[in-house]
Design a protein around this motif. Structure first.
Motif, PDB file in Angstrom:
ATOM      1  N   TYR A  25       0.768  -1.136  -0.015  1.00 51.40           N
ATOM      2  CA  TYR A  25      -0.110   0.092  -0.051  1.00 51.40           C
ATOM      3  C   TYR A  25       0.984   1.425   0.037  1.00 51.40           C
ATOM      4  CZ  TYR A  25      -2.945   3.927   1.877  1.00 51.40           C
ATOM      5  OH  TYR A  25      -3.282   5.023   1.924  1.00 51.40           O
ATOM      6  N   TRP A  26       1.795   1.197   0.941  1.00 50.12           N
ATOM      7  CA  TRP A  26       2.752   2.763   0.992  1.00 50.12           C
ATOM      8  C   TRP A  26       3.422   2.638  -0.005  1.00 50.12           C
ATOM      9  CZ3 TRP A  26       1.083   6.441   3.725  1.00 50.12           C
ATOM     10  CH2 TRP A  26       0.307   6.054   4.786  1.00 50.12           C
ATOM     11  N   ALA A  27       4.086   1.702  -0.676  1.00 51.08           N
ATOM     12  CA  ALA A  27       4.974   1.741  -1.984  1.00 51.08           C
ATOM     13  C   ALA A  27       4.111   2.212  -3.136  1.00 51.08           C
ATOM     14  CB  ALA A  27       5.427   0.381  -2.474  1.00 51.08           C
ATOM     15  N   ARG A  28       2.793   1.864  -3.255  1.00 51.23           N
ATOM     16  CA  ARG A  28       1.918   2.500  -4.122  1.00 51.23           C
ATOM     17  C   ARG A  28       1.455   3.884  -3.928  1.00 51.23           C
ATOM     18  NH1 ARG A  28      -0.539  -2.717  -3.821  1.00 51.23           N
ATOM     19  NH2 ARG A  28      -2.337  -1.571  -2.533  1.00 51.23           N
ATOM     20  N   ARG A  29       1.480   4.392  -2.837  1.00 49.53           N
ATOM     21  CA  ARG A  29       1.180   5.473  -2.244  1.00 49.53           C
ATOM     22  C   ARG A  29       2.114   6.673  -2.451  1.00 49.53           C
ATOM     23  NH1 ARG A  29      -2.686   7.827   1.849  1.00 49.53           N
ATOM     24  NH2 ARG A  29      -2.689  10.089   1.291  1.00 49.53           N
ATOM     25  N   PHE A  30       3.271   6.294  -2.076  1.00 45.93           N
ATOM     26  CA  PHE A  30       4.541   7.037  -2.390  1.00 45.93           C
ATOM     27  C   PHE A  30       5.203   6.849  -3.736  1.00 45.93           C
ATOM     28  CE2 PHE A  30       4.679   6.840   2.425  1.00 45.93           C
ATOM     29  CZ  PHE A  30       4.290   8.220   2.653  1.00 45.93           C
ATOM     30  N   MET A  31       4.646   5.884  -4.670  1.00 45.92           N
ATOM     31  CA  MET A  31       5.283   5.588  -5.941  1.00 45.92           C
ATOM     32  C   MET A  31       6.468   5.377  -5.762  1.00 45.92           C
ATOM     33  SD  MET A  31       3.001   8.406  -8.464  1.00 45.92           S
ATOM     34  CE  MET A  31       3.179   9.614  -7.406  1.00 45.92           C
ATOM     35  N   VAL A  32       6.960   4.578  -5.166  1.00 43.55           N
ATOM     36  CA  VAL A  32       8.329   4.086  -4.821  1.00 43.55           C
ATOM     37  C   VAL A  32       8.579   2.438  -4.542  1.00 43.55           C
ATOM     38  CG1 VAL A  32       9.215   6.501  -3.983  1.00 43.55           C
ATOM     39  CG2 VAL A  32       8.498   4.464  -2.549  1.00 43.55           C
ATOM     40  N   PRO A  33       9.676   1.824  -4.721  1.00 40.62           N
ATOM     41  CA  PRO A  33       9.835   0.294  -4.330  1.00 40.62           C
ATOM     42  C   PRO A  33       9.519   0.116  -2.876  1.00 40.62           C
ATOM     43  CG  PRO A  33      11.551   1.172  -6.011  1.00 40.62           C
ATOM     44  CD  PRO A  33      10.688   2.291  -5.334  1.00 40.62           C
ATOM     45  N   GLU A  35      11.373  -1.382  -0.757  1.00 47.61           N
ATOM     46  CA  GLU A  35      12.681  -1.203   0.004  1.00 47.61           C
ATOM     47  C   GLU A  35      12.753   0.103   0.166  1.00 47.61           C
ATOM     48  OE1 GLU A  35      12.510  -4.728  -2.462  1.00 47.61           O
ATOM     49  OE2 GLU A  35      12.100  -2.766  -3.117  1.00 47.61           O
ATOM     50  N   GLN A  36      12.371   1.084  -0.472  1.00 49.87           N
ATOM     51  CA  GLN A  36      12.511   2.604  -0.028  1.00 49.87           C
ATOM     52  C   GLN A  36      11.636   2.893   1.035  1.00 49.87           C
ATOM     53  OE1 GLN A  36      12.327   5.290  -3.420  1.00 49.87           O
ATOM     54  NE2 GLN A  36      14.260   4.077  -4.587  1.00 49.87           N
ATOM     55  N   VAL A  37      10.431   2.495   0.872  1.00 53.39           N
ATOM     56  CA  VAL A  37       9.618   2.598   2.047  1.00 53.39           C
ATOM     57  C   VAL A  37      10.210   2.394   3.574  1.00 53.39           C
ATOM     58  CG1 VAL A  37       7.267   2.330   3.064  1.00 53.39           C
ATOM     59  CG2 VAL A  37       7.554   2.691   0.645  1.00 53.39           C
ATOM     60  N   GLU A  38      10.449   0.918   3.208  1.00 55.13           N
ATOM     61  CA  GLU A  38      11.063   0.515   4.497  1.00 55.13           C
ATOM     62  C   GLU A  38      12.293   1.217   5.165  1.00 55.13           C
ATOM     63  OE1 GLU A  38      10.094  -4.474   4.117  1.00 55.13           O
ATOM     64  OE2 GLU A  38      11.659  -3.420   2.816  1.00 55.13           O
ATOM     65  N   ALA A  39      13.243   1.677   4.379  1.00 54.68           N
ATOM     66  CA  ALA A  39      14.469   2.442   4.607  1.00 54.68           C
ATOM     67  C   ALA A  39      13.945   3.709   5.219  1.00 54.68           C
ATOM     68  CB  ALA A  39      15.439   2.410   3.184  1.00 54.68           C
ATOM     69  N   ALA A  40      13.174   4.409   4.293  1.00 62.19           N
ATOM     70  CA  ALA A  40      12.505   5.829   5.038  1.00 62.19           C
ATOM     71  C   ALA A  40      12.137   5.559   6.267  1.00 62.19           C
ATOM     72  CB  ALA A  40      11.576   6.588   4.170  1.00 62.19           C
ATOM     73  N   VAL A  41      11.099   4.515   6.513  1.00 65.73           N
ATOM     74  CA  VAL A  41      10.589   4.375   8.117  1.00 65.73           C
ATOM     75  C   VAL A  41      11.901   4.059   8.868  1.00 65.73           C
ATOM     76  CG1 VAL A  41       9.116   2.941   9.463  1.00 65.73           C
ATOM     77  CG2 VAL A  41       8.502   3.599   7.328  1.00 65.73           C
ATOM     78  N   PRO A  48       4.048   9.637   8.527  1.00 63.45           N
ATOM     79  CA  PRO A  48       3.694   9.841   6.964  1.00 63.45           C
ATOM     80  C   PRO A  48       4.360  10.989   6.324  1.00 63.45           C
ATOM     81  CG  PRO A  48       1.542   8.989   7.882  1.00 63.45           C
ATOM     82  CD  PRO A  48       2.682   9.368   9.096  1.00 63.45           C
ATOM     83  N   ALA A  49       4.233  12.293   6.916  1.00 67.38           N
ATOM     84  CA  ALA A  49       4.511  13.445   6.567  1.00 67.38           C
ATOM     85  C   ALA A  49       6.150  13.358   6.305  1.00 67.38           C
ATOM     86  CB  ALA A  49       4.298  14.485   7.133  1.00 67.38           C
ATOM     87  N   ARG A  50       6.843  12.796   7.300  1.00 68.68           N
ATOM     88  CA  ARG A  50       8.279  12.649   7.402  1.00 68.68           C
ATOM     89  C   ARG A  50       8.943  11.531   6.338  1.00 68.68           C
ATOM     90  NH1 ARG A  50      10.844  13.363  13.113  1.00 68.68           N
ATOM     91  NH2 ARG A  50      12.786  12.880  11.659  1.00 68.68           N
ATOM     92  N   VAL A  51       7.988  10.616   6.281  1.00 71.75           N
ATOM     93  CA  VAL A  51       8.381   9.416   5.369  1.00 71.75           C
ATOM     94  C   VAL A  51       8.447  10.010   3.764  1.00 71.75           C
ATOM     95  CG1 VAL A  51       7.766   7.345   4.451  1.00 71.75           C
ATOM     96  CG2 VAL A  51       7.749   7.341   6.768  1.00 71.75           C
ATOM     97  N   ALA A  52       7.433  10.735   3.692  1.00 73.98           N
ATOM     98  CA  ALA A  52       6.976  11.305   2.328  1.00 73.98           C
ATOM     99  C   ALA A  52       8.289  12.304   2.037  1.00 73.98           C
ATOM    100  CB  ALA A  52       5.698  12.168   2.113  1.00 73.98           C
ATOM    101  N   ALA A  53       8.644  13.200   2.871  1.00 69.46           N
ATOM    102  CA  ALA A  53       9.604  14.119   2.627  1.00 69.46           C
ATOM    103  C   ALA A  53      10.753  13.352   2.501  1.00 69.46           C
ATOM    104  CB  ALA A  53       9.685  15.238   3.741  1.00 69.46           C
ATOM    105  N   HIS A  54      11.222  12.190   3.347  1.00 71.35           N
ATOM    106  CA  HIS A  54      12.631  11.643   3.087  1.00 71.35           C
ATOM    107  C   HIS A  54      12.447  11.127   1.693  1.00 71.35           C
ATOM    108  CE1 HIS A  54      15.745   9.342   4.460  1.00 71.35           C
ATOM    109  NE2 HIS A  54      15.274   8.286   3.836  1.00 71.35           N
ATOM    110  N   LEU A  55      11.311  10.717   1.114  1.00 73.08           N
ATOM    111  CA  LEU A  55      11.297   9.872  -0.170  1.00 73.08           C
ATOM    112  C   LEU A  55      11.303  11.017  -1.276  1.00 73.08           C
ATOM    113  CD1 LEU A  55       8.702   7.191   0.672  1.00 73.08           C
ATOM    114  CD2 LEU A  55      11.088   7.105   0.112  1.00 73.08           C
ATOM    115  N   GLY A  56      10.978  12.450  -1.052  1.00 73.18           N
ATOM    116  CA  GLY A  56      11.005  13.468  -1.981  1.00 73.18           C
ATOM    117  C   GLY A  56       9.459  13.451  -2.518  1.00 73.18           C
ATOM    118  N   ARG A  57       8.514  13.189  -1.638  1.00 73.76           N
ATOM    119  CA  ARG A  57       7.121  13.002  -2.018  1.00 73.76           C
ATOM    120  C   ARG A  57       6.213  14.047  -1.128  1.00 73.76           C
ATOM    121  NH1 ARG A  57       7.227  10.725  -7.060  1.00 73.76           N
ATOM    122  NH2 ARG A  57       8.323   8.768  -6.831  1.00 73.76           N
TER     123      ARG A  57
END
Length: 66
Positions: A25-33, A35-41, A48-57
């Protein structure tokens, strides 16, 4: 309560990666793999706002109306 507050209350409050479906779900939501979601968390926590910022979303991630 305004319309903006009502919309914000529907957004998830944490990026939960405990289960495969949540990671997907989060990978689709942020449009990233996944693994990037897991690394960001791991790097910034589950907000979610901090994860999104970390991912540039953007968060909440909705496209702006044009």
């Amino acid at each position: 309560m305004t319309d903006d507050s009502a919309q914000d209350s529907k957004e998830p409050r944490a990026v939960n990666t405990a289960h495969a479906w949540e990671r997907a779900y989060w990978a689709r939501r942020f449009m990233v793999p996944v693994e990037q979601v897991e690394a960001a968390v791991a790097a910034v926590g589950d907000d979610p706002a901090r994860v999104a910022a970390h991912l540039g979303r953007d968060w909440p991630g909705h496209e702006p109306a044009t």
